[in-house]
Design a protein around this motif. Sequence first.
Motif, PDB file in Angstrom:
ATOM      1  N   SER A   1       0.847  -1.196   0.000  1.00 53.47           N
ATOM      2  CA  SER A   1       0.000   0.000   0.000  1.00 53.47           C
ATOM      3  C   SER A   1       0.886   1.252   0.000  1.00 53.47           C
ATOM      4  O   SER A   1       2.089   1.189   0.258  1.00 53.47           O
ATOM      5  CB  SER A   1      -0.914   0.001   1.228  1.00 53.47           C
TER       6      SER A   1
ATOM      7  N   LYS B   1       0.875   3.722   2.130  1.00 51.07           N
ATOM      8  CA  LYS B   1       1.401   3.989   3.475  1.00 51.07           C
ATOM      9  C   LYS B   1       2.618   3.118   3.749  1.00 51.07           C
ATOM     10  O   LYS B   1       3.614   3.582   4.297  1.00 51.07           O
ATOM     11  CB  LYS B   1       0.325   3.711   4.528  1.00 51.07           C
ATOM     12  N   GLU B   2       2.533   1.847   3.387  1.00 51.64           N
ATOM     13  CA  GLU B   2       3.667   0.930   3.607  1.00 51.64           C
ATOM     14  C   GLU B   2       4.877   1.385   2.790  1.00 51.64           C
ATOM     15  O   GLU B   2       6.006   1.366   3.278  1.00 51.64           O
ATOM     16  CB  GLU B   2       3.281  -0.502   3.232  1.00 51.64           C
TER      17      GLU B   2
ATOM     18  N   GLN C   1       5.523   4.412   1.733  1.00 52.46           N
ATOM     19  CA  GLN C   1       6.061   5.648   2.311  1.00 52.46           C
ATOM     20  C   GLN C   1       6.943   5.333   3.511  1.00 52.46           C
ATOM     21  O   GLN C   1       8.019   5.906   3.663  1.00 52.46           O
ATOM     22  CB  GLN C   1       4.924   6.583   2.722  1.00 52.46           C
ATOM     23  N   GLN C   2       6.468   4.433   4.357  1.00 45.66           N
ATOM     24  CA  GLN C   2       7.244   4.063   5.539  1.00 45.66           C
ATOM     25  C   GLN C   2       8.559   3.401   5.126  1.00 45.66           C
ATOM     26  O   GLN C   2       9.621   3.714   5.657  1.00 45.66           O
ATOM     27  CB  GLN C   2       6.428   3.119   6.441  1.00 45.66           C
TER      28      GLN C   2
END
Length: 123
Positions: A28, A30-31, A33-34
């Motif tokens: 995803s 978010k994943e 980006q992290q």
Amino acid sequence: MRIKKFAAGLLVGALGGAVYGLLTTKNSGKENQQKLKVYTEDVKAKAEVVGHDLNQMQDTIQTMRKVAIPQAKQFQNEVDILIKSFQDEAQPRQRRISNQLDKIQKEADDFNTSLNAENVEKK
């Protein structure tokens, strides 16, 4: 200068690979980006270590230029002086040995001549 270009190329390549990996992953947003954040921090830390190591290497090279090379030249000069001194000391011995060899050769020639003369007389 080449070292800095190499480090910059290494950094750009690493970041490019990371971006490509993130764009082609099935994670995803978010994943991704992290992961990108963690990866970027890791690359920055490693780049700082490489930069520090490069600076130390440059300092070491400068020290060698200032200290080690002049010492090596001085050592070479001292060795040259010792070799010259040894040659000067050995020269009289070499002449004596050469004179002795000449005497031995002359005696051997005289002995051969006398043997040849005896053999001619016997015939």
